[in-house]
Design a protein around this motif. Sequence first.
Motif, PDB file in Angstrom:
ATOM      1  N   GLU A  79       0.831  -1.207   0.000  1.00 54.18           N
ATOM      2  CA  GLU A  79       0.000   0.000   0.000  1.00 54.18           C
ATOM      3  C   GLU A  79       0.867   1.258   0.000  1.00 54.18           C
ATOM      4  O   GLU A  79       0.613   2.206  -0.755  1.00 54.18           O
ATOM      5  CB  GLU A  79      -0.902   0.003   1.238  1.00 54.18           C
ATOM      6  N   LEU A  80       1.879   1.261   0.848  1.00 52.10           N
ATOM      7  CA  LEU A  80       2.792   2.394   0.926  1.00 52.10           C
ATOM      8  C   LEU A  80       3.484   2.600  -0.417  1.00 52.10           C
ATOM      9  O   LEU A  80       3.527   3.721  -0.936  1.00 52.10           O
ATOM     10  CB  LEU A  80       3.837   2.168   2.023  1.00 52.10           C
ATOM     11  N   SER A 110       2.578   1.613  -3.430  1.00 53.52           N
ATOM     12  CA  SER A 110       1.611   2.039  -4.448  1.00 53.52           C
ATOM     13  C   SER A 110       1.250   3.504  -4.287  1.00 53.52           C
ATOM     14  O   SER A 110       1.159   4.245  -5.274  1.00 53.52           O
ATOM     15  CB  SER A 110       0.344   1.192  -4.362  1.00 53.52           C
ATOM     16  N   GLU A 111       1.047   3.927  -3.049  1.00 56.07           N
ATOM     17  CA  GLU A 111       0.673   5.320  -2.785  1.00 56.07           C
ATOM     18  C   GLU A 111       1.791   6.267  -3.194  1.00 56.07           C
ATOM     19  O   GLU A 111       1.569   7.257  -3.898  1.00 56.07           O
ATOM     20  CB  GLU A 111       0.329   5.486  -1.302  1.00 56.07           C
ATOM     21  N   GLY A 151       2.347   6.042  -6.968  1.00 56.37           N
ATOM     22  CA  GLY A 151       1.175   6.548  -7.667  1.00 56.37           C
ATOM     23  C   GLY A 151       1.171   8.061  -7.813  1.00 56.37           C
ATOM     24  O   GLY A 151       0.591   8.603  -8.749  1.00 56.37           O
ATOM     25  N   ARG A 152       1.820   8.741  -6.896  1.00 57.19           N
ATOM     26  CA  ARG A 152       1.897  10.202  -6.989  1.00 57.19           C
ATOM     27  C   ARG A 152       3.258  10.659  -7.513  1.00 57.19           C
ATOM     28  O   ARG A 152       3.619  11.828  -7.410  1.00 57.19           O
ATOM     29  CB  ARG A 152       1.569  10.859  -5.650  1.00 57.19           C
TER      30      ARG A 152
END
Length: 148
Positions: free
Chosen positions: A3-4, A6-7, A10-11
């Motif tokens: 999750e970390l 990807s986050e 992702g930005r």
Amino acid sequence: MQELLSEVRGRGGTVVATGGCFDVLHAGHIASLDAARRLGDALVVLLNADDSVRRLKGPGRPVVGEADRARVLSALRSVDAVVLFDEDDPRAALNLLRPDVWVKGGDYTPEQLPEAADVRGWGGRVTVLPYLSGRSTTAILQRAGREG
């Protein structure tokens, strides 16, 4: 962890990783972790598990067990995640994580890091931070009368 990653990715952010035993956390560790975190948007620490530390440092180590070392590192403002690994070097964990930047302390040169070729292979960069003289776990343990 995913999750970390990807986050941050992702930005368009930069994932930084560093690794080590981090047995008896000291000012040199804190300085290195803070400097590593400033190189990107998230810092992941690859932490040698107890058996790995024992093989690398000797039978008297680690002084602090892996669960406690991971907990202390996780509590630091500069650390976003901690990943334990059992091997003697972090290549397997790094190949799963694939950070944009791999950071080691100045007691190494890039040529001494077997994982450097892997990091460069996926387009990452290897950074060696300046060594903070006089700060080492071995020296601390020797001053305390313990084998390092």
